[in-house]
Each structure stands twice: as C-alpha cells, then as structure tokens.
Write a protein that holds these residues in place. Structure first.
Motif, short mmCIF file in Angstrom:
data_model
loop_
_atom_site.label_atom_id
_atom_site.label_comp_id
_atom_site.label_asym_id
_atom_site.label_seq_id
_atom_site.Cartn_x
_atom_site.Cartn_y
_atom_site.Cartn_z
N UNK A 3 -10.86 12.59 9.38
CA UNK A 3 -10.86 13.83 10.17
C UNK A 3 -11.77 13.62 11.37
N UNK A 4 -11.47 14.31 12.44
CA UNK A 4 -12.28 14.24 13.65
C UNK A 4 -12.97 15.57 13.81
N UNK A 5 -14.29 15.56 13.78
CA UNK A 5 -15.08 16.79 13.96
C UNK A 5 -15.50 16.88 15.42
N UNK A 6 -15.11 17.98 16.07
CA UNK A 6 -15.45 18.19 17.47
C UNK A 6 -16.90 18.66 17.58
N UNK A 9 -17.73 21.77 15.86
CA UNK A 9 -17.58 21.79 14.41
C UNK A 9 -16.16 21.89 13.90
N UNK A 10 -15.20 22.02 14.78
CA UNK A 10 -13.79 22.12 14.37
C UNK A 10 -13.31 20.78 13.83
N UNK A 11 -12.52 20.82 12.73
CA UNK A 11 -11.94 19.60 12.17
C UNK A 11 -10.52 19.44 12.69
N UNK A 12 -10.23 18.27 13.25
CA UNK A 12 -8.89 17.99 13.76
C UNK A 12 -8.18 17.07 12.77
N UNK A 13 -6.97 17.44 12.40
CA UNK A 13 -6.16 16.66 11.45
C UNK A 13 -5.75 15.31 12.04
N UNK A 16 -2.90 14.66 14.58
CA UNK A 16 -3.10 15.08 15.97
C UNK A 16 -3.78 14.00 16.82
N UNK A 17 -4.39 12.98 16.18
CA UNK A 17 -5.07 11.97 16.99
C UNK A 17 -4.74 10.53 16.62
N UNK A 26 -7.60 1.56 19.56
CA UNK A 26 -8.83 1.93 18.86
C UNK A 26 -8.65 2.01 17.35
N UNK A 27 -7.41 2.01 16.90
CA UNK A 27 -7.13 2.09 15.46
C UNK A 27 -7.76 0.91 14.72
N UNK A 28 -7.88 -0.23 15.39
CA UNK A 28 -8.44 -1.41 14.73
C UNK A 28 -9.92 -1.23 14.43
N UNK A 29 -10.67 -0.71 15.37
CA UNK A 29 -12.10 -0.46 15.14
C UNK A 29 -12.29 0.62 14.09
N UNK A 30 -11.48 1.65 14.17
CA UNK A 30 -11.57 2.76 13.20
C UNK A 30 -11.25 2.25 11.80
N UNK A 31 -10.29 1.35 11.69
CA UNK A 31 -9.90 0.82 10.38
C UNK A 31 -11.07 0.10 9.72
#
Length: 118
Positions: A3-6, A9-13, A16-17, A26-31
């Motif tokens: 989840x991505x917290x803005x 404080x909002x959580x983004x599903x 959506x990102x 950037x998916x490689x670093x996140x993985x």
C-alpha cells in the motif's frame, strides 16, 4: 499487498500505482524492498509468537520475470533465517500461463529453490 500511504495518511491501493511502477522500472527496487521487509517481519512474528507462520506475497508478471528473483528470494530468506516453506508466492493463472510459455527457467528455479509457488 503493498500500500502507498500519502502525506495526509490516505492509503492508495496497489492497482492504482503498480502500472506506474512497472512502466518506470521502479518495480524492481520495490520488489527487493518487499522481500527484505516481508522476511524481516515474518521472522519477527515467528519469534514473538513462537509459531511457524507463513506469509504470502502477490507478484506481477513483471516481478516474476526478474532474472534475479530466485536469488533475491533465497538471499533474504536465509538472511532472516527462515525455512523455504515460510513464504508463498502467489500470482493469477494468466500470469502463470505467460510465465510457463516464456520464462520456464525462472519458474523451475523458484520451484527448485524451495519457494512455495502457487
């Protein structure tokens, strides 16, 4: 799931990102961050609750086609001192069919290296 917290404080599903992360690479670093964090948390929970818990991670096709994925999984599992069956990798069947057709080596390495592939 990630989840991505803005800032407010909002959580983004993830739906959506994730596309943006994949398009930008950037998916490689996140993985790597996901595996490192997941294994650390699982190890902490197992020690805290004196129980053999497992964790499931949902992966996209782009993540599953990373050539270094099997080594990444093994590295962070060993670093957290967890058993091979402590983590389950999950993906939907359309991803699996695409993997089987074009990335058979990765699928076989994941199975061989004892990651529970579902």
């Amino acid at each position: 799931m990630l989840r991505w917290r803005t800032a407010d404080g909002e959580l983004i599903e993830p739906r959506k990102f994730l596309d943006l992360l994949e398009q930008t690479g950037l998916i490689f670093s996140i993985t790597e961050f996901i595996f490192k964090t997941a294994y650390q948390q699982l190890s902490q929970w197992q020690k805290q609750y004196d129980s053999k818990l497992t964790m499931c991670l949902n992966l996209s096709l782009r993540q599953l086609t990373m050539p270094e994925l099997p080594e990444l999984v093994t590295h962070y599992r060993k670093r957290a001192q967890l058993s091979p069956d402590s983590l389950q990798l999950e993906f939907d069947e359309s991803v699996y069919l695409q993997l089987c057709r074009s990335h058979k080596v990765t699928v076989e390495q994941l199975k061989t290296w004892h990651a529970c592939v579902r």
